[in-house]
Design a protein around this motif. Structure first.
Motif, PDB file in Angstrom:
ATOM      1  N   VAL A   1       1.867  14.539  -4.011  1.00  0.00           N
ATOM      2  CA  VAL A   1       0.871  15.624  -5.326  1.00  0.00           C
ATOM      3  C   VAL A   1      -0.001  15.997  -3.814  1.00  0.00           C
ATOM      4  CG1 VAL A   1      -1.566  15.989  -5.763  1.00  0.00           C
ATOM      5  CG2 VAL A   1       0.371  13.560  -6.560  1.00  0.00           C
TER       6      VAL A   1
ATOM      7  N   LEU B   1      -9.268  15.827  -3.173  1.00  0.00           N
ATOM      8  CA  LEU B   1      -8.240  15.230  -2.771  1.00  0.00           C
ATOM      9  C   LEU B   1      -8.328  14.982  -1.101  1.00  0.00           C
ATOM     10  CD1 LEU B   1      -4.515  15.934  -4.850  1.00  0.00           C
ATOM     11  CD2 LEU B   1      -6.693  13.475  -5.130  1.00  0.00           C
TER      12      LEU B   1
ATOM     13  N   ALA C   1       0.904  -1.159   0.021  1.00  0.00           N
ATOM     14  CA  ALA C   1      -0.166  -0.027  -0.013  1.00  0.00           C
ATOM     15  C   ALA C   1       0.966   1.105  -0.077  1.00  0.00           C
ATOM     16  CB  ALA C   1      -0.928   0.135   1.316  1.00  0.00           C
TER      17      ALA C   1
ATOM     18  N   ARG D   1       2.545   8.806  -3.241  1.00  0.00           N
ATOM     19  CA  ARG D   1       2.481   9.435  -4.404  1.00  0.00           C
ATOM     20  C   ARG D   1       1.315  10.976  -3.626  1.00  0.00           C
ATOM     21  NH1 ARG D   1       3.673   4.960  -7.095  1.00  0.00           N
ATOM     22  NH2 ARG D   1       5.620   4.947  -7.959  1.00  0.00           N
ATOM     23  N   LEU D   2       0.344   9.479  -3.419  1.00  0.00           N
ATOM     24  CA  LEU D   2      -0.756  10.738  -2.511  1.00  0.00           C
ATOM     25  C   LEU D   2      -0.390  12.282  -2.151  1.00  0.00           C
ATOM     26  CD1 LEU D   2      -4.408  11.448  -3.467  1.00  0.00           C
ATOM     27  CD2 LEU D   2      -4.391   9.816  -1.364  1.00  0.00           C
TER      28      LEU D   2
ATOM     29  N   GLU E   1       7.493  19.127  -3.290  1.00  0.00           N
ATOM     30  CA  GLU E   1       8.915  18.408  -4.382  1.00  0.00           C
ATOM     31  C   GLU E   1       8.147  19.369  -5.460  1.00  0.00           C
ATOM     32  OE1 GLU E   1       9.688  14.645  -6.385  1.00  0.00           O
ATOM     33  OE2 GLU E   1       9.009  14.149  -4.016  1.00  0.00           O
TER      34      GLU E   1
ATOM     35  N   ARG F   1      -9.667  12.071   0.544  1.00  0.00           N
ATOM     36  CA  ARG F   1      -9.140  10.593   0.386  1.00  0.00           C
ATOM     37  C   ARG F   1      -8.140  10.604   1.011  1.00  0.00           C
ATOM     38  NH1 ARG F   1      -9.916  10.780  -5.922  1.00  0.00           N
ATOM     39  NH2 ARG F   1     -12.137  10.564  -5.770  1.00  0.00           N
TER      40      ARG F   1
ATOM     41  N   PRO G   1       2.844   2.351  -2.422  1.00  0.00           N
ATOM     42  CA  PRO G   1       3.524   3.111  -3.362  1.00  0.00           C
ATOM     43  C   PRO G   1       2.006   4.648  -4.024  1.00  0.00           C
ATOM     44  CG  PRO G   1       4.108   1.540  -4.325  1.00  0.00           C
ATOM     45  CD  PRO G   1       3.037   1.442  -2.169  1.00  0.00           C
ATOM     46  N   TYR G   2       0.642   4.206  -3.014  1.00  0.00           N
ATOM     47  CA  TYR G   2       0.087   4.807  -3.100  1.00  0.00           C
ATOM     48  C   TYR G   2      -0.343   5.826  -2.786  1.00  0.00           C
ATOM     49  CZ  TYR G   2      -5.393   5.706  -3.977  1.00  0.00           C
ATOM     50  OH  TYR G   2      -5.993   6.761  -4.044  1.00  0.00           O
TER      51      TYR G   2
ATOM     52  N   SER H   1       3.033  19.150  -2.350  1.00  0.00           N
ATOM     53  CA  SER H   1       3.056  20.399  -3.150  1.00  0.00           C
ATOM     54  C   SER H   1       1.995  21.033  -3.480  1.00  0.00           C
ATOM     55  CB  SER H   1       3.809  19.363  -4.777  1.00  0.00           C
ATOM     56  OG  SER H   1       2.471  18.578  -5.208  1.00  0.00           O
TER      57      SER H   1
END
Lengths: 290, 90
Positions: A52, A222, A42, A48-49, A202, A225, A44-45, A55
């Motif tokens: 995002v 987002l 779990a 990445r989230l 980043e 989430r 990677p998700y 940033s």
């Protein structure tokens, strides 16, 4: 001194306890591997989230329209502690460590004159928190029925949390769970869920990024989430930690039981021998007297 | 020409990481196709179907998506989605 029969019974009882702890240890070892794999899959998700959101959050100019989940309600009077525990014991200090971390935080906040509310996940922490902070549990999520907690459960918890937030039940939310390091080390961790903390951004090589819809629209989509994902992460880490803690605790218990059995067996043999010697002496001295 | 690097990620795991030719994503403000070298973009996704073209002109592979988020950067296309289900082609 205990009689021979007492000792025998005692040894039998410790042996059956050892059997239970050993079985639990093996079960935990098998489950740990699964839970660890799930937690790793779990990642990677989450990463990445997190990137995002971080940033985006750093870029957004705060306006009255900015989602409240990011900016907060403007107050920090009422704090909600979301405490994730497990449903079962036999896991060493796993649950009490999490509860302790939450308790310290709650006491600190109360000392500052803030109101503290609790949202409990799992069954184990409830009695303690209910005793220490009676009437302050505003919500709980029962995890008893689920064999393995999935993302659906995390979403349900997050939905309940967001609902409370929208009703204005609290201003700041903290999440408590146990971070899995290894089978020996699990670290009780605190994360602030609401308002979201903007991670150091980043930037993608300073390139101009197009947003569809605009930044705020995406953030509004987002952030909820992100909360589900954070809760999900906590559940996974907790699952792995619980099994790890359980494995270590049961390993210790099995070893202790083994030691105890050894000691009791020696004591049993000694008293048996003493009884025989005593009988012999009685016979011999009886014969000599004739 | 180098292909587009596609990553499909669900909360449970990394579903797919592959080099493809083109992906058509159902964005909230309309479908958009992503080829290699696409300008950086972030978009939320409405429930719909992603079409993945492994090579130019190939039959697209359809994946059902229940909303999510797409990010196009220099590294490729990353799609974050709660639910991903392959659609069987009739």
């Amino acid at each position: 001194m205990a009689s021979l029969k007492d000792l025998k019974l005692r040894i039998a009882s410790v042996k059956s306890t050892q059997k239970i702890t050993k079985a639990k240890q093996m079960v935990a070892a098998a489950k740990l591997r699964k839970a660890q794999a799930a937690a790793e899959a779990a990642r990677p998700y989450q990463e990445r989230l997190g990137n995002v959101v971080g940033s985006l959050a750093a870029k957004v100019v705060v306006t009255p329209n900015t989602p409240k989940l990011l900016t907060g309600t403007g107050k920090d009077q009422v704090h909600l502690l979301l405490v994730a525990n497990s449903d079962r014991g036999l896991a060493g200090a796993f649950n009490s460590n999490i509860v302790k971390a939450a308790r310290l935080k709650a006491e600190e906040l109360q000392a500052q004159g803030k109101t503290v509310k609790f949202f409990l996940v799992g069954r184990k922490g409830r009695p303690v928190i209910n005793r220490l902070f009676p009437g302050q549990i505003v919500a709980q999520f029962d995890t008893m029925g689920f064999k393995q907690l999935g993302f659906t459960e995390a979403q349900a918890i997050a939905a309940q949390l967001l609902d409370l937030f929208q009703k204005g039940e609290f201003d700041v939310a903290h999440l408590f769970y146990s971070q899995f390091r290894s089978a020996i080390a699990q670290i009780p961790t605190e994360v602030q869920l609401i308002p979201a903390i903007a991670a150091p951004a980043e930037l993608s090589n300073g390139a101009v990024v197009e947003y569809e819809p605009d930044e705020e629209g995406i953030l509004a989509d987002l952030l909820p989430r992100n909360i589900s994902v954070q809760v999900y992460k906590a559940l996974l880490e907790n699952a792995a930690s619980e099994q790890g803690a359980s494995m270590t605790a049961m390993d210790n218990a099995t070893r202790n039981a083994g030691e105890l059995i050894g000691k009791l067996t020696i004591e049993y043999n000694r008293s048996r021998q003493a009884a025989i010697t005593k009988e012999l002496i009685e016979i011999i001295s009886g014969a000599e007297a004739l | 020409m180098a292909g587009l690097h596609l990553e499909l990620v669900s909360p449970e795991r990394l579903v797919r990481s592959a080099e493809v030719h083109m992906v058509v994503v159902p964005g909230t403000e309309g479908d958009f196709g992503v080829l290699a070298g696409h300008a950086p973009l972030m978009s939320s996704i409405r429930p719909g179907e992603i079409a993945i073209y492994a090579t130019a002109g190939a039959q697209p592979e359809l994946i059902r998506i229940e909303g999510g988020f797409a990010e196009v950067s220099a590294k490729g296309l990353t799609i974050l989605a709660e639910k991903l289900e392959p659609v069987t082609v009739q």
